[in-house]
Design a protein around this motif. Structure first.
Motif, PDB file in Angstrom:
ATOM      1  N   GLN A  53       0.838  -1.202   0.000  1.00 15.79           N
ATOM      2  CA  GLN A  53       0.000   0.000   0.000  1.00 15.79           C
ATOM      3  C   GLN A  53       0.874   1.253   0.000  1.00 15.79           C
ATOM      4  O   GLN A  53       0.554   2.241  -0.662  1.00 15.79           O
ATOM      5  N   PRO A  66      -7.287   1.520  -0.633  1.00 12.00           N
ATOM      6  CA  PRO A  66      -8.704   1.452  -0.256  1.00 12.00           C
ATOM      7  C   PRO A  66      -9.457   2.737  -0.597  1.00 12.00           C
ATOM      8  O   PRO A  66      -8.927   3.616  -1.278  1.00 12.00           O
ATOM      9  N   GLU A  67     -10.676   2.845  -0.103  1.00  4.94           N
ATOM     10  CA  GLU A  67     -11.561   3.962  -0.440  1.00  4.94           C
ATOM     11  C   GLU A  67     -10.965   5.317  -0.053  1.00  4.94           C
ATOM     12  O   GLU A  67     -10.077   5.414   0.786  1.00  4.94           O
ATOM     13  N   ALA A  69     -11.736   7.846   1.752  1.00  4.49           N
ATOM     14  CA  ALA A  69     -11.622   8.317   3.132  1.00  4.49           C
ATOM     15  C   ALA A  69     -10.361   7.756   3.786  1.00  4.49           C
ATOM     16  O   ALA A  69      -9.656   8.464   4.512  1.00  4.49           O
ATOM     17  N   PHE A  70     -10.088   6.502   3.490  1.00  2.00           N
ATOM     18  CA  PHE A  70      -8.912   5.870   4.085  1.00  2.00           C
ATOM     19  C   PHE A  70      -7.625   6.438   3.484  1.00  2.00           C
ATOM     20  O   PHE A  70      -6.641   6.640   4.183  1.00  2.00           O
TER      21      PHE A  70
ATOM     22  N   ALA B 152     -17.760  10.326   7.685  1.00  2.00           N
ATOM     23  CA  ALA B 152     -16.353  10.185   7.312  1.00  2.00           C
ATOM     24  C   ALA B 152     -16.202   9.624   5.907  1.00  2.00           C
ATOM     25  O   ALA B 152     -15.099   9.277   5.496  1.00  2.00           O
ATOM     26  N   LYS B 290      -7.509  -1.787   5.496  1.00  3.37           N
ATOM     27  CA  LYS B 290      -7.863  -0.380   5.272  1.00  3.37           C
ATOM     28  C   LYS B 290      -7.623   0.481   6.500  1.00  3.37           C
ATOM     29  O   LYS B 290      -7.445   1.685   6.403  1.00  3.37           O
ATOM     30  N   VAL B 317      -6.498   5.839  10.790  1.00  4.57           N
ATOM     31  CA  VAL B 317      -6.478   7.142  10.119  1.00  4.57           C
ATOM     32  C   VAL B 317      -7.494   8.063  10.785  1.00  4.57           C
ATOM     33  O   VAL B 317      -8.466   7.605  11.384  1.00  4.57           O
TER      34      VAL B 317
END
Lengths: 290, 347
Positions: A53, A66-67, A69-70, B152, B290, B317
């Motif tokens: 990643q 990932p999406e 927001a992440f 979020a 994630k 995060v």
């Protein structure tokens, strides 16, 4: 999501390159990391994201990440680790990632209610009640129809003679009609009174005339209450007969009769007229026919 | 009928009725109010003096701990739920009035309010009733983890696990969400208030000094941290010396605050760990790749993400604008109220 499918990497990369502002997030991060003397492994230890990643981010390969927001959080943490200003990096993230359209976009769902026992029972109930309503309607209709029929109770049973009535007036066919009517009626000369009754009530009498073959026949010129009992004392008739009507009765003699308004009633027994006058007391006749 | 009619004159609201702050999101306008959940009530003079609401929100918060005898500044919410029903209702009414400019018709909006997932039915009923009392036409409740996840921008509708940790003023909510529903949701009554309390207690114990809540909050915001960092920061604090009974000033370092916050932070860490233990493996795998997302004011505590990362070994995060995540999520849910009725709680 598109970015979760490795197949799309080839397609999205050029697109990302086109949209990419002059400055690249990945390159900036990589430079800063190398400037600080950190390896990818150090970053992995710190941020807990997988090495692939981190490599993907440094290559600006967002399809592997990932999406949105992440990714934003990832970039923020990374920037903070490298002591970079996070705002320009976040601003440089591709729009497709900045606004995740999938959030609450609503999945295409089939929305078919599962056939539960309850719903089955419910549909059964609907069918059952529909059937019940139909049955009720039928019953009501039949009852009403029967009630109408009651006014002319004999018409139905004497359908054949009824058809023969007009015919009976025609001599040629009369014999054919008579045998049909004969079995219930003991006496052949039944048609004879028909013309008699006919003139006053042309509408009503023809069917009555056809119903002649009774041992006792009564024609009413006036409303009259009549009770007739047979040999066993069983009541054959007990009712008020309207003026203009006619009654035919069969049974086992001797018959006991009580006739109100005897003056307005003509009585025939076995085809022969019976004089009520001798048996009449005031206006009511009591007599026995044998 | 009049409710329907009035509906045309009042916009729908999403409210994050938090222990520390109340945020209101107005349909079509975004966040229109962000004020502390504090009410200052003045007792009128005389034998039959009535109570009057003096101030609400920011102005009332400045009065906290500084009020004369006839004024009480109170925080009607405690641990994420209503502690004082009447005052909460009045506060809500005032806030709604602030954001509704319509003067001819009294506002009767549809309201979405978020509730902690650990709140009882009685507590939820109280929140619902107070919203009705404040003039709402229809009230829907949404659980905070769900609202935070939507706010979020997490892919809540996807068949993938998203973990959200919302550290609010009164509660910390942990939720694992997939396919538009909560797979796991947990709540501990530890949040910003508990941090402040811990700081007050620490200073009293170790320095023999008494400080107020506002000062404690200030310390937390300036030098509070959840993980030992490379730099040690210091701050000068003024309080009352318990032994001498006079105000004194002293200096406190970030390491001491870290020590003070250990207990409440441990509660949060264990809540997160419990959530991970309870999460089905497939969703756990999604979360591991994630990461989990931090929202709420507690996410602004320095290095709290680092603490959770080190404790769980998973990426953590921080969401964009963590303070407003919950209200933005409620607002999004409100926008799609008719379509996503399933995300609202029924009781």
């Amino acid at each position: 999501m598109m970015n979760e499918q490795p197949d799309n990497v080839q397609e999205t990369n050029p697109a990302a390159a086109e949209n990419r502002p002059p400055f690249s997030i990945g390159a900036t991060l990589r430079e800063a990391r190398e400037g600080m003397g950190l390896s990818v492994h150090d970053v992995v230890n710190r941020l807990k994201f997988a090495p692939r990643q981190i490599k993907a981010l440094e290559d600006d390969d967002f399809a592997q990440l990932p999406e949105a927001a992440f990714v934003r959080g990832f970039v923020r943490s990374y920037a903070r680790l490298l002591q970079l200003d996070e705002a320009p990096l976040l601003a440089a993230l591709p729009d497709a990632h900045a606004q995740d359209k999938t959030a609450l976009a609503g999945r295409q769902s089939v929305e078919v209610p599962f056939p539960s026992v309850y719903s089955l029972r419910k549909s059964n109930i609907i069918w059952l009640s529909a059937a019940l309503i139909v049955a009720l309607a039928l019953g009501l209709f039949t009852w009403l129809y029967d009630k109408e029929e009651e006014k002319q109770p004999r018409v139905e049973s004497l359908a054949v003679p009824l058809a023969a009535v007009p015919v009976s007036a025609v001599p040629a066919v009369a014999p054919a009609a008579t045998p049909a009517a004969a079995p219930p009626a003991v006496t052949p000369p039944v048609p004879a009174p028909v013309p008699v009754a006919e003139p006053p009530h042309p509408k009503l009498l023809p069917p009555r005339a056809a119903a002649t073959p009774g041992m006792i026949r009564m024609t009413f010129d006036e409303d009259s209450w009549v009770e007739v009992k047979d040999k066993n004392g069983q009541v054959l008739m007990s009712q008020i007969n309207p003026a203009g009507s006619e009654q035919n009765l069969n049974g086992e003699p001797p018959f006991t009769l009580t006739i109100g308004h005897a003056g307005g009633v003509k009585l025939y027994y076995k085809g022969k007229p019976v004089d009520l006058a001798p048996n009449t007391n005031v206006d009511v006749a009591h007599l026995t026919l044998e | 009928m009049f409710g329907l009619f009035n509906g045309y004159f009042s916009n729908d609201l999403a409210i994050d009725l938090g222990t520390a702050n109340t945020l209101i999101w107005l349909r079509g306008q975004g966040i229109v109010l962000d004020e502390p959940s504090v009410v200052a009530i003045r007792q009128e003079g005389g034998p039959n003096g009535k109570k009057v609401i003096q101030q609400v929100g920011l102005a009332a918060k400045q009065m906290l701990g500084r009020t004369p005898g006839n004024i009480t500044a109170i925080r009607p919410m405690k641990d994420g739920v209503i502690a004082d029903f009447t005052v909460t209702e009045q506060m809500l009414k005032q806030f709604i009035k602030k954001v509704h400019k319509s003067s001819i018709f009294s506002p009767s909006p549809r309201i979405v309010i978020c509730v902690p997932c650990g709140s009882t039915q009685v507590e939820r009923r109280a929140i619902r009733e107070s919203a009705f009392g404040a003039g709402a036409r229809r009230v829907e409740l949404i659980e905070e983890p769900m609202a935070a996840a939507i706010g979020a921008d997490l892919p809540v509708e996807e068949a993938t696990g998203s973990m959200v940790v919302d550290i609010g003023g009164g509660t910390t909510e942990v939720g694992v969400i997939s396919l538009g529903g909560a797979v796991y949701s947990g709540s501990v009554r530890v949040g910003g208030d508990k941090f402040d309390e811990a700081i007050i207690n620490y200073i009293r114990r170790n320095y023999g000094m008494l400080i107020g809540e506002t000062t404690a909050e200030q310390i937390k915001k300036e030098i509070g941290s959840a993980f030992p960092g490379s730099e040690v920061r210091e701050m000068e604090v003024k309080g009352r010396n318990l032994a001498e009974g006079v105000p004194r000033s002293f200096t406190i370092s970030s390491n001491e605050i870290l020590e003070a916050l250990t207990d409440p932070l441990n509660s949060i860490v264990s809540a997160v760990k419990t959530a991970l233990e309870q999460t089905p493996p497939e969703l756990g795998a999604d979360i591991a790749s994630k990461g989990m997302v931090l929202t709420g004011g507690g996410a602004l505590l320095r290095d709290i993400d680092r603490l959770l990362m080190e404790e769980t070994g998973l990426p953590v995060v921080i969401a964009d604008d963590p303070l407003t995540c919950v209200v933005r999520g409620s607002g999004k849910a409100l926008d799609r109220m008719d379509k996503f009725s399933s995300i609202f709680t029924s009781d």
